[in-house]
Design a protein around this motif. Structure first.
Motif, PDB file in Angstrom:
ATOM      1  N   LYS A   4       0.835  -1.195   0.000  1.00 56.50           N
ATOM      2  CA  LYS A   4       0.000   0.000   0.000  1.00 56.50           C
ATOM      3  C   LYS A   4       0.873   1.248   0.000  1.00 56.50           C
ATOM      4  CE  LYS A   4      -3.689  -2.432  -0.019  1.00 56.50           C
ATOM      5  NZ  LYS A   4      -4.444  -2.569  -1.280  1.00 56.50           N
ATOM      6  N   GLY A   5       0.333   2.319  -0.591  1.00 55.76           N
ATOM      7  CA  GLY A   5       1.135   3.522  -0.775  1.00 55.76           C
ATOM      8  C   GLY A   5       1.470   3.676  -2.244  1.00 55.76           C
ATOM      9  N   ARG A   6       2.267   4.657  -2.562  1.00 56.97           N
ATOM     10  CA  ARG A   6       2.597   4.928  -3.954  1.00 56.97           C
ATOM     11  C   ARG A   6       3.526   3.857  -4.504  1.00 56.97           C
ATOM     12  NH1 ARG A   6       3.667  10.876  -6.500  1.00 56.97           N
ATOM     13  NH2 ARG A   6       3.784  10.234  -8.683  1.00 56.97           N
ATOM     14  N   GLU A   7       3.137   3.255  -5.599  1.00 53.98           N
ATOM     15  CA  GLU A   7       3.961   2.219  -6.213  1.00 53.98           C
ATOM     16  C   GLU A   7       5.214   2.836  -6.846  1.00 53.98           C
ATOM     17  OE1 GLU A   7       1.545   0.052  -8.943  1.00 53.98           O
ATOM     18  OE2 GLU A   7       0.282  -0.817  -7.376  1.00 53.98           O
ATOM     19  N   ILE A   8       6.268   2.050  -6.901  1.00 51.78           N
ATOM     20  CA  ILE A   8       7.531   2.491  -7.490  1.00 51.78           C
ATOM     21  C   ILE A   8       7.777   1.699  -8.764  1.00 51.78           C
ATOM     22  CG2 ILE A   8      10.031   2.656  -7.176  1.00 51.78           C
ATOM     23  CD1 ILE A   8       9.592   3.045  -4.232  1.00 51.78           C
ATOM     24  N   LEU A   9       7.974   2.409  -9.863  1.00 50.87           N
ATOM     25  CA  LEU A   9       8.250   1.795 -11.158  1.00 50.87           C
ATOM     26  C   LEU A   9       9.730   1.936 -11.462  1.00 50.87           C
ATOM     27  CD1 LEU A   9       7.002   0.530 -13.787  1.00 50.87           C
ATOM     28  CD2 LEU A   9       6.950   2.876 -14.679  1.00 50.87           C
ATOM     29  N   MET A  10      10.444   0.820 -11.541  1.00 49.95           N
ATOM     30  CA  MET A  10      11.888   0.842 -11.765  1.00 49.95           C
ATOM     31  C   MET A  10      12.260  -0.089 -12.914  1.00 49.95           C
ATOM     32  SD  MET A  10      12.859   3.113  -9.610  1.00 49.95           S
ATOM     33  CE  MET A  10      14.634   2.936  -9.523  1.00 49.95           C
ATOM     34  N   ILE A  11      11.542   0.054 -14.026  1.00 50.97           N
ATOM     35  CA  ILE A  11      11.848  -0.689 -15.237  1.00 50.97           C
ATOM     36  C   ILE A  11      12.624   0.218 -16.181  1.00 50.97           C
ATOM     37  CG2 ILE A  11       9.815  -2.162 -14.944  1.00 50.97           C
ATOM     38  CD1 ILE A  11       8.423  -0.497 -17.135  1.00 50.97           C
ATOM     39  N   PRO A  12      13.211  -0.346 -17.249  1.00 49.18           N
ATOM     40  CA  PRO A  12      14.032   0.481 -18.141  1.00 49.18           C
ATOM     41  C   PRO A  12      13.227   1.342 -19.119  1.00 49.18           C
ATOM     42  CG  PRO A  12      14.732  -1.825 -18.165  1.00 49.18           C
ATOM     43  CD  PRO A  12      13.390  -1.777 -17.518  1.00 49.18           C
ATOM     44  N   GLY A  13      11.971   1.533 -18.907  1.00 49.36           N
ATOM     45  CA  GLY A  13      11.162   2.402 -19.744  1.00 49.36           C
ATOM     46  C   GLY A  13       9.855   1.723 -20.123  1.00 49.36           C
ATOM     47  N   PRO A  14       8.764   2.505 -20.132  1.00 55.54           N
ATOM     48  CA  PRO A  14       8.771   3.934 -19.807  1.00 55.54           C
ATOM     49  C   PRO A  14       9.123   4.159 -18.348  1.00 55.54           C
ATOM     50  CG  PRO A  14       6.518   3.119 -19.940  1.00 55.54           C
ATOM     51  CD  PRO A  14       7.400   1.993 -20.420  1.00 55.54           C
ATOM     52  N   THR A  15       9.672   5.325 -18.084  1.00 57.67           N
ATOM     53  CA  THR A  15      10.125   5.645 -16.740  1.00 57.67           C
ATOM     54  C   THR A  15       9.114   6.535 -16.036  1.00 57.67           C
ATOM     55  OG1 THR A  15      11.387   7.552 -17.562  1.00 57.67           O
ATOM     56  CG2 THR A  15      12.538   5.435 -17.470  1.00 57.67           C
ATOM     57  N   ASN A  16       9.421   6.876 -14.804  1.00 58.03           N
ATOM     58  CA  ASN A  16       8.526   7.706 -14.009  1.00 58.03           C
ATOM     59  C   ASN A  16       8.352   9.084 -14.637  1.00 58.03           C
ATOM     60  OD1 ASN A  16       8.151   6.080 -11.333  1.00 58.03           O
ATOM     61  ND2 ASN A  16      10.326   5.944 -11.817  1.00 58.03           N
ATOM     62  N   VAL A  17       7.110   9.554 -14.691  1.00 61.13           N
ATOM     63  CA  VAL A  17       6.809  10.875 -15.231  1.00 61.13           C
ATOM     64  C   VAL A  17       6.630  11.838 -14.064  1.00 61.13           C
ATOM     65  CG1 VAL A  17       5.207  12.239 -16.620  1.00 61.13           C
ATOM     66  CG2 VAL A  17       5.711   9.862 -17.255  1.00 61.13           C
ATOM     67  N   PRO A  18       7.391  12.931 -14.024  1.00 62.52           N
ATOM     68  CA  PRO A  18       7.255  13.883 -12.915  1.00 62.52           C
ATOM     69  C   PRO A  18       5.841  14.458 -12.827  1.00 62.52           C
ATOM     70  CG  PRO A  18       9.243  14.330 -14.205  1.00 62.52           C
ATOM     71  CD  PRO A  18       8.457  13.319 -14.968  1.00 62.52           C
TER      72      PRO A  18
END
Length: 396
Positions: A4-18
């Motif tokens: 629970k909480g904000r998920e973290i995406l750590m794949i090589p793309g697409p990456t996190n969008v600010p």
């Protein structure tokens, strides 16, 4: 359980969008033929030149992903039957070659390894043997996100020059632009491509080309040119034709904000950030590898990219660890693809990424290694913390 909480995406793309980029896109559509959108396009094209580090090239923006930009580069410079040399080092240089083959281009792959960078000596020898200059272009990637390799672009340019060969030098910077130094003019690159969804922190859908003078010389006689990709059609005064149709307005709004974020940080500062965060990931992997069930895919440390870290898992099936990270911790990491599909893990660390995201990701992986009883050296997260602390101390 803990996801629970904000998920973290750590794949090589697409990456996190600010969030700032997402907010910039949340606005009404505007006139596509005059006014602010024209000025926005001009600013984006100019700033792309600064990011590619070129004063001599012309820049283009396409409503396309990276594969589309591959085709744009090829169709604007080549003719059916032309021969190109693809420098093998992973999945994506080969993928560019597959696009070329589908267009009727004669594709030769310079043999390489998924575990090392392209060998400049092998390139020089192959070009020296091409005494009739039948190879029209050399195609490579700066970073391959499948293997995790970083190629030495200046060394490859020197190899081409040492062979005295006239081939165009084309470089894919999709996974490196904004994350590692790239000097188009200084390194003698004739054509560079990139895309929005990795180091440039924008949702997928925009592709970029910087075409230098020699690329434009080839463009004049290229027979693969088609209306949509054609540079000449996009160079006129009519704003509408810079996109060969309706501009992708909201992606452009987001991209403009992403450029502002990157340029406000400063390219050199962004490179240092990526180097420090990447070094932390690699410090953790090196410790985990002491248990014998994990190993780096790229063997030479200097050839490992700052964009993505790839490690193999000969001692276990990585699917279980990835599933643990996602379902238990809310952290998504990538699996390996291509020649090493199902044999390891890819951690993306490019674009909008910071120390807490890196340390949280590494903590989730290390927790998974322990919970799943996977042999590993203990203290990987601590090694990452130490690496980052040392990097901060050196920067002061």
């Amino acid at each position: 359980m803990l996801a629970k909480g904000r998920e973290i995406l750590m794949i090589p793309g697409p990456t996190n969008v600010p969030d700032e980029v997402l907010r910039a896109m949340h606005r009404p559509a505007i006139d596509i033929r005059q006014g602010p959108l024209v000025e926005l396009t001009d600013r984006c094209l100019a700033d792309l030149k600064a990011i590619f580090r070129t004063e001599t090239a012309k820049t283009f923006i396409y409503a396309a992903n990276g594969h589309g930009t591959w085709e744009a580069a090829l169709s604007n410079t080549l003719s059916p039957g032309d021969k190109v040399l693809v420098l093998d080092c992973g999945r994506f240089a080969r993928g560019w070659g597959e696009i070329a083959s589908a267009l009727g281009v004669d594709v030769e792959v310079l043999p390489g390894s998924w575990r090392s960078a392209v060998d400049p000596d092998a390139l020089r020898a192959r070009l020296a043997a091409d005494t009739h200059g039948t190879i029209k272009a050399v195609m490579t990637v700066q970073v391959d996100t499948a293997s995790g390799v970083l190629n030495d672009i200046p060394a490859l340019r020197r190899a081409i020059d040492a062979a005295g060969h006239p081939a165009l030098f084309m470089v894919d910077t999709i996974a490196s632009l904004g994350t590692a130094p790239f000097e188009m003019d200084a390194w003698g690159v004739d054509l560079a491509i990139s895309a929005a969804q990795k180091g440039l922190m924008t949702p997928p859908g925009l592709g970029f080309i910087a075409a230098g003078p020699r690329a434009f010389e080839a463009h004049a006689s290229a027979k693969l040119r088609t209306a949509y990709w054609d540079w000449t059609r996009r160079l006129g005064d009519e704003h509408y034709m810079k996109y060969c149709g309706t501009p992708p307005e909201h992606l452009l709004f987001g991209f403009r904000q992403a450029l502002d974020l990157l340029l406000d940080e400063g390219l050199e500062a962004a490179f240092r950030r990526h180097a420090a965060l990447s070094g932390a990931v690699k410090a953790a992997i090196a410790v985990w590898a002491e248990g014998g069930a994990i190993e780096f895919n790229i063997l030479e440390p200097a050839e490992r990219s700052a964009s993505v870290s790839v490690f193999l898992t000969p001692g276990f099936d990585p699917a279980g660890l990835r599933r643990f990270c996602e379902e238990v911790c809310g952290v998504t990491i990538g699996g390996t693809i291509g020649e090493i599909a199902g044999q390891g893990i890819r951690i993306g660390h490019m674009g909008h990424v910071n120390a807490p995201m890196i340390l949280g990701t590494l903590g989730a992986i290390e927790m998974g290694l322990q919970a799943l009883a996977i042999p590993h050296g203990s203290g990987g997260v601590q090694a990452a913390v130490t690496h980052l602390a040392d990097a901060v101390a050196r920067a002061r």
